[in-house]
Design a protein around this motif. Structure first.
Motif: not given
Length: 419
Positions: A74-99
């Motif tokens: 995630a830190r590498n995504l934050r440094r090198h790619y658009p923020l919405p990509l990181l936010q979307g990936a982290v949101l979906l990861l949280l959803l899957a992980n909590i389930i």
């Protein structure tokens, strides 16, 4: 004259890769593999044989990113790619992980209730609390040793196969000869198997653990390390990852074979959870098989629950720039440990709602299966970017294997959506 460095022992080599691979066989994964074995017999055992190199390649690349850059995914995504990509990936990861956490904790509580009759929900909450306390208050060195030794619980499933009567020719044919029908049942099973096997939380965890290992051993990221030492570290990562993912897939294969030889062979085609799979084994294969299966659920849960919560905390911390790391004291990384506690609490809370556990299990696997391809593309772009990875950018056979893994996961997701 400086004495040559001694080659590390196997136990010193094994670490993030072994623990990550073992965590792949979490209780929700056990439920998925059990359902596949019960529903299709040996017919989809081939997914474990052919899936091993795909998982090993992408996990080795994730580990290499963490070790080379000294930063997680995630830190590498934050440094090198658009923020919405990181936010979307982290949101979906949280959803899957909590389930996933909810399914795993519920399976652990139910398995303990089978062995020690009592309130399942209380057991579930107790396992969640125990996991948080160990993760927050144990030192990283102690915690890493506990996780490493907890992987031995997976041998319970090897034992199940040896006490069940398995037709070896049928099992070998199902493992080595792919068989697939393009219908909804097979498509759902395929995306569930690959979604629970090649899971995004494993990407974040192994990369983060390589960074933790550098802190523990007081070594620098590999991009600023002398070439000979960097190559030695990369060999360690490769060995650790191959053994860890091989162990993971072998155990998953044993679970499919065990349930195919017992449940499927006796007409049991549908199960609702890993704990139900254990209970269904008792009248068919005896008390020893049942006990081994149930104990394995608890042991793998104690390994996997902290990793699911920890990977969510790593992703959130890296996305928001929080202080992170299991080697940190709680007062130094309040948000990181708060995320671990919140994710685990969310998983516990799901068990108090009227949610079908198998539906939640499959939903988590499907979310993982659909999230994995775009995240794998981003991972491969990071790994092959010389601005990020320097002279250790991924090239050659490892890059080819990583892209092949990405393509296969994309095809699996497409098959599911089109079915």
């Amino acid at each position: 004259m400086k004495a040559p460095e001694k080659d590390p022992s196997l136990m010193e080599v094994l670490g993030p890769g072994l623990v990550t691979g073992a965590a792949d066989d979490d209780p929700s994964g056990i439920g998925t593999y059990s359902q596949v074995g019960a529903q299709f017999g040996y017919g989809m055992a081939w997914t474990m044989f052919f899936g091993f190199p795909l998982l090993a390649a992408i996990q080795a690349i994730c580990a290499r990113i963490g070790a080379t850059t000294g930063r997680g995914i995630a830190r590498n995504l934050r440094r090198h790619y658009p923020l919405p990509l990181l936010q979307g990936a982290v949101l979906l990861l949280l959803l899957a992980n909590i389930i996933n956490l909810g399914a795993d904790l519920g399976a652990m509580g139910a398995a303990l209730a089978l062995l020690l009759p009592g309130p399942t929900l209380a057991y579930t909450a107790a396992f969640g609390l125990l996991s948080v306390l160990l993760e927050v208050f144990l030192s990283y060195n102690s915690y890493a040793r506990i996780l490493k030794w907890t992987t031995l619980s997976l041998f319970a499933y090897v034992g199940v196969v040896f006490v069940a009567h398995v037709p070896l020719a049928d099992a070998a044919r199902g493992t080595l000869v792919p068989h697939f029908r393009f219908d909804r049942d097979h498509a759902m099973a395929l995306v569930a198997v690959f979604g629970t096997t090649i899971s995004p939380y494993l990407f974040f965890w192994q990369a983060g653990q390589e960074v933790e290992e550098q802190h523990r051993r007081h070594i620098k990221p590999l991009h600023v390390t002398p070439s000979n030492r960097a190559q030695r570290e990369l060999r360690r990562i490769r060995t650790d990852t191959l053994i860890g993912m091989g162990f993971s897939h072998l155990v998953a294969l044993f679970i499919i074979i065990a349930t195919a030889a017992t449940l499927h062979a006796n007409g049991v085609r549908d199960i609702a959870s890993a704990a139900q799979a254990a209970e269904a084994l008792r009248p068919i294969a005896g008390d020893l098989t049942f006990a081994l299966f149930a104990l394995g659920i608890i042991g793998t849960g104690l390994l996997a629950v902290p990793i699911l919560a920890g990977s969510a905390a790593y992703a959130l911390s890296e996305a928001f720039g929080w202080v992170e790391g299991l080697d940190r004291k709680p007062r130094e990384a309040r948000a990181f440990y708060g995320a671990i506690a919140a994710a685990t609490l969310g998983g516990v809370a799901l068990n108090f709602l009227s949610i079908d556990p198998m539906r939640a299990l499959y939903l988590a696997a499907v979310v993982n299966g659909l999230l994995a391809p775009p995240l794998m593309v981003l991972t491969m772009l990071i790994a092959s970017n010389r601005k990020v990875m320097g002279k250790l950018a991924v090239r050659g056979w490892l890059a080819a294997a990583g892209w092949l893994s990405t393509i296969v996961m994309s095809v699996v997701a497409a098959v599911f959506l089109l079915s």
